[in-house]
Design a protein around this motif. Sequence first.
Motif, PDB file in Angstrom:
ATOM      1  N   ASN A 251       7.687 -14.498   2.530  1.00 31.41           N
ATOM      2  CA  ASN A 251       8.758 -13.633   2.040  1.00 31.41           C
ATOM      3  C   ASN A 251       9.845 -14.552   1.478  1.00 31.41           C
ATOM      4  OD1 ASN A 251      10.911 -11.932   1.598  1.00 31.41           O
ATOM      5  ND2 ASN A 251      10.659 -10.790   3.493  1.00 31.41           N
ATOM      6  N   VAL A 252       9.783 -14.775   0.169  1.00 36.52           N
ATOM      7  CA  VAL A 252      10.714 -15.719  -0.456  1.00 36.52           C
ATOM      8  C   VAL A 252      12.144 -15.201  -0.362  1.00 36.52           C
ATOM      9  CG1 VAL A 252      11.348 -16.870  -2.608  1.00 36.52           C
ATOM     10  CG2 VAL A 252       8.938 -16.612  -1.999  1.00 36.52           C
ATOM     11  N   GLY A 253      12.343 -13.896  -0.582  1.00 38.65           N
ATOM     12  CA  GLY A 253      13.687 -13.330  -0.517  1.00 38.65           C
ATOM     13  C   GLY A 253      14.313 -13.482   0.852  1.00 38.65           C
ATOM     14  N   GLY A 254      13.503 -13.261   1.885  1.00 37.03           N
ATOM     15  CA  GLY A 254      13.997 -13.403   3.257  1.00 37.03           C
ATOM     16  C   GLY A 254      13.910 -14.817   3.778  1.00 37.03           C
ATOM     17  N   LYS A 255      13.314 -15.714   2.960  1.00 40.39           N
ATOM     18  CA  LYS A 255      13.147 -17.128   3.330  1.00 40.39           C
ATOM     19  C   LYS A 255      12.489 -17.270   4.709  1.00 40.39           C
ATOM     20  CE  LYS A 255      16.618 -19.337   0.419  1.00 40.39           C
ATOM     21  NZ  LYS A 255      16.778 -18.190  -0.497  1.00 40.39           N
ATOM     22  N   LYS A 256      11.349 -16.598   4.866  1.00 36.41           N
ATOM     23  CA  LYS A 256      10.628 -16.704   6.130  1.00 36.41           C
ATOM     24  C   LYS A 256       9.129 -16.575   5.884  1.00 36.41           C
ATOM     25  CE  LYS A 256      11.295 -11.800   7.253  1.00 36.41           C
ATOM     26  NZ  LYS A 256      11.863 -10.847   8.228  1.00 36.41           N
ATOM     27  N   ILE A 257       8.372 -17.021   6.877  1.00 33.93           N
ATOM     28  CA  ILE A 257       6.916 -16.961   6.834  1.00 33.93           C
ATOM     29  C   ILE A 257       6.427 -16.241   8.086  1.00 33.93           C
ATOM     30  CG2 ILE A 257       4.773 -18.280   6.699  1.00 33.93           C
ATOM     31  CD1 ILE A 257       6.323 -20.590   5.550  1.00 33.93           C
ATOM     32  N   SER A 258       5.538 -15.273   7.907  1.00 38.08           N
ATOM     33  CA  SER A 258       4.870 -14.620   9.024  1.00 38.08           C
ATOM     34  C   SER A 258       3.459 -15.178   9.128  1.00 38.08           C
ATOM     35  CB  SER A 258       4.811 -13.102   8.819  1.00 38.08           C
ATOM     36  OG  SER A 258       6.106 -12.542   8.799  1.00 38.08           O
ATOM     37  N   LEU A 259       3.034 -15.501  10.332  1.00 34.48           N
ATOM     38  CA  LEU A 259       1.719 -16.095  10.564  1.00 34.48           C
ATOM     39  C   LEU A 259       0.898 -15.168  11.449  1.00 34.48           C
ATOM     40  CD1 LEU A 259       3.003 -19.694  11.367  1.00 34.48           C
ATOM     41  CD2 LEU A 259       2.121 -18.886   9.178  1.00 34.48           C
ATOM     42  N   ARG A 260      -0.340 -14.909  11.045  1.00 35.50           N
ATOM     43  CA  ARG A 260      -1.214 -14.003  11.786  1.00 35.50           C
ATOM     44  C   ARG A 260      -2.615 -14.597  11.894  1.00 35.50           C
ATOM     45  NH1 ARG A 260       3.162 -12.266  12.206  1.00 35.50           N
ATOM     46  NH2 ARG A 260       3.947 -10.121  12.023  1.00 35.50           N
ATOM     47  N   CYS A 286       8.359 -18.110  11.191  1.00 32.56           N
ATOM     48  CA  CYS A 286       9.242 -19.268  11.097  1.00 32.56           C
ATOM     49  C   CYS A 286      10.047 -19.179   9.811  1.00 32.56           C
ATOM     50  CB  CYS A 286       8.444 -20.573  11.121  1.00 32.56           C
ATOM     51  SG  CYS A 286       7.299 -20.757   9.742  1.00 32.56           S
ATOM     52  N   PRO A 287      11.175 -19.881   9.742  1.00 28.32           N
ATOM     53  CA  PRO A 287      11.942 -19.911   8.489  1.00 28.32           C
ATOM     54  C   PRO A 287      11.195 -20.698   7.418  1.00 28.32           C
ATOM     55  CG  PRO A 287      12.910 -21.394  10.113  1.00 28.32           C
ATOM     56  CD  PRO A 287      11.838 -20.638  10.833  1.00 28.32           C
ATOM     57  N   LEU A 288      11.481 -20.378   6.174  1.00 31.55           N
ATOM     58  CA  LEU A 288      10.875 -21.083   5.041  1.00 31.55           C
ATOM     59  C   LEU A 288      11.681 -22.354   4.789  1.00 31.55           C
ATOM     60  CD1 LEU A 288       8.709 -21.084   2.842  1.00 31.55           C
ATOM     61  CD2 LEU A 288      10.238 -19.695   1.438  1.00 31.55           C
ATOM     62  N   THR A 289      11.391 -23.381   5.574  1.00 30.34           N
ATOM     63  CA  THR A 289      12.092 -24.652   5.444  1.00 30.34           C
ATOM     64  C   THR A 289      11.594 -25.394   4.199  1.00 30.34           C
ATOM     65  OG1 THR A 289      10.449 -25.824   6.762  1.00 30.34           O
ATOM     66  CG2 THR A 289      12.282 -24.797   7.951  1.00 30.34           C
ATOM     67  N   GLU A 290      12.239 -26.506   3.897  1.00 27.72           N
ATOM     68  CA  GLU A 290      11.820 -27.286   2.731  1.00 27.72           C
ATOM     69  C   GLU A 290      10.396 -27.806   2.896  1.00 27.72           C
ATOM     70  OE1 GLU A 290      13.302 -31.148   0.097  1.00 27.72           O
ATOM     71  OE2 GLU A 290      14.634 -30.236   1.577  1.00 27.72           O
ATOM     72  N   ASP A 291      10.050 -28.267   4.115  1.00 21.33           N
ATOM     73  CA  ASP A 291       8.685 -28.747   4.364  1.00 21.33           C
ATOM     74  C   ASP A 291       7.677 -27.614   4.226  1.00 21.33           C
ATOM     75  OD1 ASP A 291       9.571 -31.296   4.804  1.00 21.33           O
ATOM     76  OD2 ASP A 291       9.595 -31.127   7.000  1.00 21.33           O
ATOM     77  N   ALA A 292       8.033 -26.449   4.770  1.00 18.00           N
ATOM     78  CA  ALA A 292       7.133 -25.292   4.679  1.00 18.00           C
ATOM     79  C   ALA A 292       6.984 -24.843   3.231  1.00 18.00           C
ATOM     80  CB  ALA A 292       7.663 -24.151   5.544  1.00 18.00           C
ATOM     81  N   TYR A 293       8.073 -24.928   2.472  1.00 13.31           N
ATOM     82  CA  TYR A 293       8.033 -24.547   1.063  1.00 13.31           C
ATOM     83  C   TYR A 293       7.000 -25.380   0.305  1.00 13.31           C
ATOM     84  CZ  TYR A 293       9.384 -24.493  -3.853  1.00 13.31           C
ATOM     85  OH  TYR A 293       9.353 -24.419  -5.216  1.00 13.31           O
ATOM     86  N   HIS A 294       6.994 -26.676   0.545  1.00 15.46           N
ATOM     87  CA  HIS A 294       6.050 -27.542  -0.170  1.00 15.46           C
ATOM     88  C   HIS A 294       4.613 -27.246   0.255  1.00 15.46           C
ATOM     89  CE1 HIS A 294       8.780 -30.027  -2.469  1.00 15.46           C
ATOM     90  NE2 HIS A 294       9.567 -30.134  -1.406  1.00 15.46           N
ATOM     91  N   LEU A 295       4.387 -27.043   1.535  1.00 14.00           N
ATOM     92  CA  LEU A 295       3.028 -26.822   2.017  1.00 14.00           C
ATOM     93  C   LEU A 295       2.461 -25.473   1.589  1.00 14.00           C
ATOM     94  CD1 LEU A 295       3.103 -28.215   5.679  1.00 14.00           C
ATOM     95  CD2 LEU A 295       1.690 -29.034   3.800  1.00 14.00           C
ATOM     96  N   PHE A 296       3.267 -24.423   1.729  1.00 16.87           N
ATOM     97  CA  PHE A 296       2.766 -23.062   1.552  1.00 16.87           C
ATOM     98  C   PHE A 296       3.044 -22.469   0.169  1.00 16.87           C
ATOM     99  CE2 PHE A 296       3.153 -23.529   6.156  1.00 16.87           C
ATOM    100  CZ  PHE A 296       1.951 -23.008   6.588  1.00 16.87           C
ATOM    101  N   LEU A 297       3.915 -23.110  -0.616  1.00 17.10           N
ATOM    102  CA  LEU A 297       4.213 -22.594  -1.956  1.00 17.10           C
ATOM    103  C   LEU A 297       3.927 -23.614  -3.050  1.00 17.10           C
ATOM    104  CD1 LEU A 297       6.174 -20.721  -0.050  1.00 17.10           C
ATOM    105  CD2 LEU A 297       7.227 -20.182  -2.224  1.00 17.10           C
TER     106      LEU A 297
END
Length: 426
Positions: A251-260, A286-297
Amino acid sequence: MYRLYSHNDLDGVGCGIIAKIAFGPEVLVRYNSIGGLNYQIERFFERNHKDDYLFISDLSVNEENEKRIEDFVKSGGEAKLIDHHKTALHFNKYEWGEVTVEYEDGRLACATSLLYGYLKENNKIEPTRTLDEFVELVRQYDTWEWEMNDNNEAKRLNDLFFMISIEEFEERMVERILSRESFTLDDFEEKILDMEENKIERYLRKKKREMVQTFIDGHCVGIVHAESYHSELGNELGKTCPHLDYIAIINVGGKKISLRTIHNNIDVSEVANQFGGGGHAKASGCPLTEDAYHLFLADVFHLEPMRPDAFKNIYNLKESNRGVLYENREEEKFFIFPITDEEWIIEWDGLHINESFSYFVDAERYVKRNHSAWLVRDEGYVEFLMENVMTMKKKMYSWEETAEMNDKTFAYPSKDDHEDGKTLYR
């Protein structure tokens, strides 16, 4: 005055509903995201609410606020943190911490059921049948036991929660619990939920076509962007694509990632914890951190979405003894077929993969994880088989011509006389 800081999902709001039934106008409830709680707790101490009873439910505080709460309690203040996530178990070392992941009878706990139990033990709330039923619905949904128990009422309660505002949901539930002998949804709610189910189905179909697949830290991950229906989407994608270890919903707008995940051997709370989040083993965020942004986006931006398996086939069916055909975006073909009752092999563009599998599902998992392939539609399957029949016929015809010529000299070819002797020799 009681002050409750809780999560803004169904379980967290369930805690607020329980608190309002127990304390009425004497409780102030604030709902927070995972990242917003610590700011609220900091404000609590800055405003010096030393005479208020501090409740925190379904969320954990950071180390600074952990120390503040401990000092607050030591100086005579009253506080209670109630949670059910294993990442919060370290709070049990404090007098004010109460974290339980699982009850003694094996049922998984949720924050609503734990707060309800705590208030009953301390004679702060009068238990009723309606209240018991509401708490159990929240618990089953939050722990995903509703799916195992086929308890669709729990899922519909969560759907209703997301359809209306938190304030309206809270007001409806408090009034219902206090005024009825049994907990049920009313006719109007059932009608709008029926309409919502159709909307959810369309949304899920669309998102299935947008998911990409990649490997992150050794896990095969499906990644999709979505703002709504994260639980339904994660569950549906997990069941549709069991070869994936987990689903990451961005969820880019909410700056978060849901994991299932649907797998018992995968703990997505460990993944979430790497990026400052947490949750359950099968459902975390978890929040969409800079590290998460690179990995998942950023790192997966170039990937094409996965194609779904053909779903109206008559001939190309999974586990068929006639063989099953898959294809990927490179137009490579993977033919899975049994050579015995307990051995399946894979041909990749006509070449045998040097590995066999005891079960079809293992062979399919290999093809999907390593080659992002999908089940081909019937017309492609029939064309593939026809081409293979013609190839075999041509080889057979070529072999017979050679044998006929050798007959005249009373010499027959040996297996070693041909490059593909296993195919031609008989």
